[in-house]
Design an enzyme around this catalytic site. Structure first.
Site, PDB file in Angstrom:
ATOM      1  N   ASP A  28      98.482  84.030  44.200  1.00 21.56           N
ATOM      2  CA  ASP A  28      99.862  83.553  44.282  1.00 21.56           C
ATOM      3  C   ASP A  28     100.553  83.967  45.574  1.00 21.56           C
ATOM      4  OD1 ASP A  28     102.027  82.121  43.077  1.00 21.56           O
ATOM      5  OD2 ASP A  28     102.986  84.024  42.595  1.00 21.56           O
ATOM      6  N   SER A  81     107.211  79.459  42.965  1.00 16.01           N
ATOM      7  CA  SER A  81     106.124  78.762  42.284  1.00 16.01           C
ATOM      8  C   SER A  81     106.666  78.034  41.063  1.00 16.01           C
ATOM      9  CB  SER A  81     105.048  79.765  41.830  1.00 16.01           C
ATOM     10  OG  SER A  81     104.619  80.567  42.902  1.00 16.01           O
ATOM     11  N   GLN A  94      98.524  74.801  42.696  1.00 20.07           N
ATOM     12  CA  GLN A  94      99.893  75.206  42.405  1.00 20.07           C
ATOM     13  C   GLN A  94     100.875  74.259  43.083  1.00 20.07           C
ATOM     14  OE1 GLN A  94     102.258  78.678  44.263  1.00 20.07           O
ATOM     15  NE2 GLN A  94     101.437  79.579  42.383  1.00 20.07           N
TER      16      GLN A  94
END
Length: 288
Positions: free
Chosen positions: A205, A229, A279
């Protein structure tokens, strides 16, 4: 080098002592300069919580998560696991992360027992990729900026990131939607395969917004730049260790409506594809 946060602690969850029909756990906080919880940590803890409820012979192979609300980075988080299904080969779990009684993140993960079957992967030639030993660590380049603020958050990570092409901390030398980064944990990482998968989700991430920002010439140091995100999907293909070097290949095929899509692939040094990730992120700049 800064004092490393303990990676195992950051992805761990503790039994809160509140057992209901569903399993409830809590996880430690990770303070951030902007005060919002780091999505990678929430993912790692959610995977740890879900994995604590499945049979020992089943390994995580995929997870899909949505970030619904920002969390407070100094408050502990509660994780509620629902045992959705246990079949002959697969187990499915839903994990929801809570703070203040509100759901911050919802994840579904699937686990599978060891099985034989078809196997293939697209080949990758690593012979032309500069090895990590010949590349500077981010800390070596920018350690003098680690006293505070956003630079401190970027530099004081429990992972060693080494950019094959260039980083985008202060500037973007070339506007491209692709990048390659060698990465591994800065310390030896103990634990089983579940913990290594949770740690890789944690690490993944950190960089997924970068192909989007790089494509538009936006360095991390851009005043007022904010990124978040929206969701996170990950597939675990083959065994790996996060304390061994992995090549993280990222690209962003599209951005629109304030949202950018990033995908990534993790290869070990033998060229085996060990995990994939996708993502969607938002990147917002101050209006002029």
């Amino acid at each position: 080098m800064p004092t490393d946060p303990d990676l195992m602690t950051m992805i761990s969850v503790l039994d809160a002592g509140a057992r209901t029909q569903d399993d409830i756990f809590t996880g430690p906080a990770l303070p951030t300069p902007h005060g919002r919880s780091f999505g990678g940590q929430v993912l790692g803890q959610a995977i740890s919580a879900a994995g604590a409820t499945v049979p020992d012979d089943r390994e995580i192979h995929s997870m899909h998560a949505y970030f619904l609300r920002p969390g407070d980075s100094i408050e502990r988080m509660t994780f509620e696991v629902a045992r959705l299904h246990d079949g002959r080969s697969f187990s499915t779990r839903r994990t929801q992360a809570y703070q203040g009684g509100e759901v911050l993140m919802s994840m579904i993960a699937s686990f599978q027992s060891d099985d034989d079957g078809l196997e293939h992967q697209d080949p990758i030639d690593l012979s032309g990729v500069v090895p990590p030993e010949d590349l500077p660590a981010v800390w070596e380049k920018y350690g003098h900026l680690a006293d505070g603020g956003r630079a401190s958050w970027i530099l004081n990570r429990p992972f060693d990131f080494r950019y094959v092409e260039s980083d985008i901390l202060l500037e973007v030398p070339e506007r491209t939607s692709k990048q390659r980064v060698w990465m591994r944990s800065r310390d030896t990482f103990e634990g089983g395969s579940l913990q290594h998968c949770a740690a890789l989700a944690f690490a993944s991430d950190y960089l997924l917004v970068e192909p989007v920002a790089r494509r538009h010439g936006i360095p991390w140091a851009t005043p007022g730049m904010r990124a978040a995100s929206l969701d996170h999907a990950m597939w675990f293909h083959r065994p790996f260790r996060v304390d061994d070097w992995l090549l993280y290949e990222l690209e962003s095929p599209t951005a629109q409506g304030g949202r950018g899509l990033s995908t990534g692939r993790f290869y070990d040094r033998s060229g085996a594809l060990v995990a994939s990730v996708s993502q969607e992120v938002t990147v917002r700049l101050p209006r002029g």
